[in-house]
Design a protein around this motif. Structure first.
Motif, PDB file in Angstrom:
ATOM      1  N   TRP A   1      75.860 -79.294 -14.254  1.00  0.00           N
ATOM      2  CA  TRP A   1      75.899 -78.481 -13.091  1.00  0.00           C
ATOM      3  C   TRP A   1      75.190 -77.181 -13.272  1.00  0.00           C
ATOM      4  O   TRP A   1      74.674 -76.662 -12.159  1.00  0.00           O
ATOM      5  CB  TRP A   1      77.321 -78.257 -12.625  1.00  0.00           C
ATOM      6  CG  TRP A   1      77.567 -77.717 -11.311  1.00  0.00           C
ATOM      7  CD1 TRP A   1      77.244 -78.524 -10.161  1.00  0.00           C
ATOM      8  CD2 TRP A   1      77.746 -76.277 -11.006  1.00  0.00           C
ATOM      9  NE1 TRP A   1      77.603 -77.443  -8.948  1.00  0.00           N
ATOM     10  CE2 TRP A   1      77.807 -76.361  -9.434  1.00  0.00           C
ATOM     11  CE3 TRP A   1      77.972 -75.227 -11.617  1.00  0.00           C
ATOM     12  CZ2 TRP A   1      78.124 -75.109  -8.892  1.00  0.00           C
ATOM     13  CZ3 TRP A   1      78.341 -74.076 -11.155  1.00  0.00           C
ATOM     14  CH2 TRP A   1      78.265 -74.056  -9.545  1.00  0.00           C
TER      15      TRP A   1
ATOM     16  N   ASN B   1      73.337 -78.144  -1.814  1.00  0.00           N
ATOM     17  CA  ASN B   1      72.855 -78.647  -2.792  1.00  0.00           C
ATOM     18  C   ASN B   1      73.529 -78.627  -4.166  1.00  0.00           C
ATOM     19  O   ASN B   1      73.857 -79.821  -4.920  1.00  0.00           O
ATOM     20  CB  ASN B   1      71.491 -77.966  -3.286  1.00  0.00           C
ATOM     21  CG  ASN B   1      70.419 -78.328  -2.104  1.00  0.00           C
ATOM     22  OD1 ASN B   1      70.480 -79.386  -1.539  1.00  0.00           O
ATOM     23  ND2 ASN B   1      69.319 -77.453  -2.112  1.00  0.00           N
ATOM     24  N   LEU B   2      74.456 -77.626  -4.369  1.00  0.00           N
ATOM     25  CA  LEU B   2      75.382 -77.401  -5.364  1.00  0.00           C
ATOM     26  C   LEU B   2      76.616 -78.416  -5.284  1.00  0.00           C
ATOM     27  O   LEU B   2      76.947 -79.000  -6.067  1.00  0.00           O
ATOM     28  CB  LEU B   2      75.778 -75.966  -5.417  1.00  0.00           C
ATOM     29  CG  LEU B   2      74.924 -74.866  -6.081  1.00  0.00           C
ATOM     30  CD1 LEU B   2      75.272 -73.530  -6.176  1.00  0.00           C
ATOM     31  CD2 LEU B   2      74.050 -75.104  -7.396  1.00  0.00           C
TER      32      LEU B   2
ATOM     33  N   ALA C   1      75.193 -81.826  -6.023  1.00  0.00           N
ATOM     34  CA  ALA C   1      75.048 -82.070  -7.498  1.00  0.00           C
ATOM     35  C   ALA C   1      76.268 -82.176  -8.202  1.00  0.00           C
ATOM     36  O   ALA C   1      76.283 -83.216  -8.949  1.00  0.00           O
ATOM     37  CB  ALA C   1      74.219 -80.716  -8.159  1.00  0.00           C
ATOM     38  N   TRP C   2      77.349 -81.596  -8.022  1.00  0.00           N
ATOM     39  CA  TRP C   2      78.635 -81.542  -8.554  1.00  0.00           C
ATOM     40  C   TRP C   2      78.961 -83.150  -8.486  1.00  0.00           C
ATOM     41  O   TRP C   2      79.924 -83.647  -9.193  1.00  0.00           O
ATOM     42  CB  TRP C   2      79.653 -80.452  -8.174  1.00  0.00           C
ATOM     43  CG  TRP C   2      80.918 -80.374  -8.544  1.00  0.00           C
ATOM     44  CD1 TRP C   2      82.174 -81.163  -8.110  1.00  0.00           C
ATOM     45  CD2 TRP C   2      81.322 -80.293  -9.982  1.00  0.00           C
ATOM     46  NE1 TRP C   2      83.131 -81.088  -8.935  1.00  0.00           N
ATOM     47  CE2 TRP C   2      82.722 -80.471 -10.228  1.00  0.00           C
ATOM     48  CE3 TRP C   2      80.542 -79.624 -11.156  1.00  0.00           C
ATOM     49  CZ2 TRP C   2      83.337 -80.542 -11.450  1.00  0.00           C
ATOM     50  CZ3 TRP C   2      81.155 -79.627 -12.408  1.00  0.00           C
ATOM     51  CH2 TRP C   2      82.519 -80.028 -12.468  1.00  0.00           C
TER      52      TRP C   2
ATOM     53  N   ILE D   1      77.599 -85.723  -7.576  1.00  0.00           N
ATOM     54  CA  ILE D   1      76.911 -86.946  -8.318  1.00  0.00           C
ATOM     55  C   ILE D   1      77.111 -86.732 -10.017  1.00  0.00           C
ATOM     56  O   ILE D   1      77.401 -87.970 -10.420  1.00  0.00           O
ATOM     57  CB  ILE D   1      75.351 -86.488  -8.028  1.00  0.00           C
ATOM     58  CG1 ILE D   1      74.897 -86.741  -6.799  1.00  0.00           C
ATOM     59  CG2 ILE D   1      74.413 -87.404  -9.125  1.00  0.00           C
ATOM     60  CD1 ILE D   1      73.495 -86.366  -6.432  1.00  0.00           C
ATOM     61  N   ILE D   2      77.313 -85.404 -10.375  1.00  0.00           N
ATOM     62  CA  ILE D   2      77.744 -85.429 -11.860  1.00  0.00           C
ATOM     63  C   ILE D   2      78.997 -86.113 -11.834  1.00  0.00           C
ATOM     64  O   ILE D   2      79.418 -86.839 -13.003  1.00  0.00           O
ATOM     65  CB  ILE D   2      77.868 -83.991 -12.164  1.00  0.00           C
ATOM     66  CG1 ILE D   2      76.154 -83.475 -12.054  1.00  0.00           C
ATOM     67  CG2 ILE D   2      78.394 -83.730 -13.553  1.00  0.00           C
ATOM     68  CD1 ILE D   2      75.910 -82.101 -12.510  1.00  0.00           C
TER      69      ILE D   2
ATOM     70  N   SER E   1      68.241 -75.085 -11.468  1.00  0.00           N
ATOM     71  CA  SER E   1      66.983 -75.563 -10.814  1.00  0.00           C
ATOM     72  C   SER E   1      66.831 -75.464  -9.313  1.00  0.00           C
ATOM     73  O   SER E   1      65.874 -75.262  -8.807  1.00  0.00           O
ATOM     74  CB  SER E   1      67.029 -76.887 -11.391  1.00  0.00           C
ATOM     75  OG  SER E   1      65.857 -77.750 -10.601  1.00  0.00           O
ATOM     76  N   ILE E   2      68.099 -75.465  -8.750  1.00  0.00           N
ATOM     77  CA  ILE E   2      68.191 -75.405  -7.188  1.00  0.00           C
ATOM     78  C   ILE E   2      67.818 -73.836  -6.738  1.00  0.00           C
ATOM     79  O   ILE E   2      67.034 -73.660  -5.845  1.00  0.00           O
ATOM     80  CB  ILE E   2      69.581 -75.844  -6.660  1.00  0.00           C
ATOM     81  CG1 ILE E   2      69.767 -76.975  -6.939  1.00  0.00           C
ATOM     82  CG2 ILE E   2      69.792 -75.264  -5.223  1.00  0.00           C
ATOM     83  CD1 ILE E   2      71.228 -77.708  -6.511  1.00  0.00           C
TER      84      ILE E   2
ATOM     85  N   SER F   1      79.939 -82.153 -17.666  1.00  0.00           N
ATOM     86  CA  SER F   1      79.695 -81.635 -16.203  1.00  0.00           C
ATOM     87  C   SER F   1      79.213 -80.502 -15.960  1.00  0.00           C
ATOM     88  O   SER F   1      78.710 -79.888 -15.173  1.00  0.00           O
ATOM     89  CB  SER F   1      81.143 -81.936 -15.432  1.00  0.00           C
ATOM     90  OG  SER F   1      81.470 -83.360 -15.610  1.00  0.00           O
TER      91      SER F   1
ATOM     92  N   ALA G   1      71.596 -77.881 -13.049  1.00  0.00           N
ATOM     93  CA  ALA G   1      71.090 -78.388 -11.609  1.00  0.00           C
ATOM     94  C   ALA G   1      71.354 -76.835 -10.638  1.00  0.00           C
ATOM     95  O   ALA G   1      70.334 -76.709  -9.853  1.00  0.00           O
ATOM     96  CB  ALA G   1      72.323 -79.273 -11.044  1.00  0.00           C
ATOM     97  N   ALA G   2      72.129 -76.038 -11.135  1.00  0.00           N
ATOM     98  CA  ALA G   2      72.285 -74.762 -10.079  1.00  0.00           C
ATOM     99  C   ALA G   2      71.101 -74.042 -10.321  1.00  0.00           C
ATOM    100  O   ALA G   2      70.492 -73.335  -9.444  1.00  0.00           O
ATOM    101  CB  ALA G   2      73.807 -74.033 -10.512  1.00  0.00           C
TER     102      ALA G   2
END
Length: 438
Positions: free
Chosen positions: A139, A110-111, A114-115, A117-118, A145-146, A135, A142-143
């Motif tokens: 990230w 997932n990380l 996410a990276w 996509i960013i 949140s994951i 970025s 996102a991290a």
């Protein structure tokens, strides 16, 4: 300062306990080994892709957004390969064992996604600092949140506060304000660059008006971006009234030169005393104005140097503008001939030579005046006009070269000083002459 220590300590304790439980499981070390192996494979894939594919020449005939997207994807081959490997490993382990035993691999996948996509989303941003900052922040969010820790981190950042003049400042508010301000300034920069390109293409506006409009648009957009960012995070502008006095004192003592140069720049653009392209002389600095900035003007000399002169100096000091109302410039060439030459013939030849020069102004005829009967010869002054003040030295040299050729052809001599040394009392002794020669 308002701080909920109980919540912060509880969050740290829970995090440490969950991490300790992971370290005691053998599946943790298996997942770490798979992640490291996948990272090595992703690095090898990135090396192979970068050596075989030239990103600059990739998809040259595609539309610009799609071309940029593809090039960013190729440049992020390592992240794409790692994310794909982690997702595949996660599926395999989920089908063979309990999902909890592949939790770390799921987080890594997932990380990585996410990276990736960013990176793809920010590929259209030209400013590298903004790309790295946005970025990294995106990230991190996102991290968290994951990992399921975003709400707790937000609450911890919002629990620490300082109240100034009725304004509650927290780390969360400052972070939100910084992110929104960066995005707003980036958008305002895009809009101002577009407006500048449209203004500079307009032939109805003078260079001074163009620079003035661009500066006013940039300043207005920056102020608007700051106001929007403050309003987005809930900062009331009236709460900042207490800082106006401090700002006034700061401007009065520390920023007076900056403000003076900024106001002087606005005055110069309004009164049109100087504009880009003018030939100016300010003190010992001479050249063509290449740019007019908020704090200074750039004067380009003919030898590659550029003088950065504060705007205040142009308002308070004497400035010679060679192209203020008329670009035509008078050039004067002084020369001397011997007394054997006919002065009327010399003046006629000098005028014809200046008139025949390629870059002299034909609408204003040159003139040649006899100025003095001197000891060394007859002195003349030849004057002619050129249309470009920046070209005076070249044209002057060209006319003087042509005069030299004409005088050689007509037998007119240019006198030069001749010195004679007379020794009274007879010749020098032989020994003295020998010593002097040795």
């Amino acid at each position: 300062m308002d701080m909920d220590l109980h919540d912060i300590v509880g969050f740290l304790h829970e995090t440490a306990r969950s991490v300790g439980a992971e370290f005691t499981s053998p599946w943790f070390y298996l997942q770490v080994g798979l992640i490291l192996a996948s990272a090595g494979v992703a690095f090898a894939v990135n090396t192979a892709v970068s050596s075989r594919i030239e990103a600059g020449s990739l998809a040259t005939h595609w539309p610009a957004p799609l071309r940029l997207f593809v090039r960013t994807l190729v440049g992020s081959a390592a992240a794409a390969a790692f994310a794909g490997e982690m997702a595949l490993t996660r599926l395999i382990m989920a089908s063979l064992t309990w999902p909890s035993r592949s939790y770390l691999i799921s987080v890594a996948a997932n990380l990585a996604f996410a990276w990736l996509i960013i990176r793809l989303v920010t590929s259209g941003v030209r400013n590298s600092f903004i790309v790295r900052t946005v970025s990294l922040l995106a990230w991190l969010v996102a991290a968290l949140s994951i990992l399921g820790k975003l709400d707790q981190v937000v609450a911890a950042l919002d629990s620490v506060s300082i109240t100034l003049a009725g304004l509650r400042l927290t780390p969360l508010l400052l972070i939100n304000f910084g992110v929104i301000l960066i995005i707003a300034l980036w958008l305002s920069n895009i809009i101002s660059n577009f407006a500048e390109s449209r203004i500079t293409q307009s032939g109805d506006l003078t260079p001074s008006i163009q620079v003035l409009l661009v500066k006013m648009i940039r300043l207005g957009l920056v102020i608007f971006a700051v106001i929007v960012a403050m309003g987005a995070v809930g900062i009331n502008l009236s709460a900042l009234a207490i800082f106006s006095g401090a700002a006034g004192v700061g401007i009065g003592f520390g920023l007076q030169k900056i403000v003076a140069n900024f106001i002087s720049g606005i005055i110069l653009l309004v009164d049109k005393s100087v504009k880009p392209g003018d030939i100016v002389t300010i003190g010992d600095s001479s050249g063509r104005i290449s740019a007019m900035k908020t704090r200074y003007i750039s004067v380009a000399a003919g030898d590659g140097r550029e003088f950065l002169i504060p705007n205040e100096d142009l308002v308070t000091q004497k400035v010679t503008n060679w192209t203020y109302t008329d670009k035509n410039t008078l050039v004067k060439v002084n020369f001397t001939t011997n007394y054997e030459a006919d002065p009327r013939l010399v003046a006629k030849l000098a005028i014809k030579t200046a008139k025949d020069a390629e870059r002299t102004l034909k609408s204003k005829p040159p003139s040649c005046l006899l100025t003095e009967f001197a000891d060394t010869g007859v002195k003349f002054s030849l004057t002619f006009w050129v249309s470009d003040p920046g070209d005076t030295d070249n044209v002057k040299s060209e006319v003087m070269m042509a005069l030299w050729d004409v005088f050689k052809r007509e037998g007119i001599q240019v006198p030069y000083p001749v010195r004679e040394i007379r020794v009274r009392g007879g010749a020098l002794p032989v020994e003295t002459i020998v010593e002097a020669s040795s």
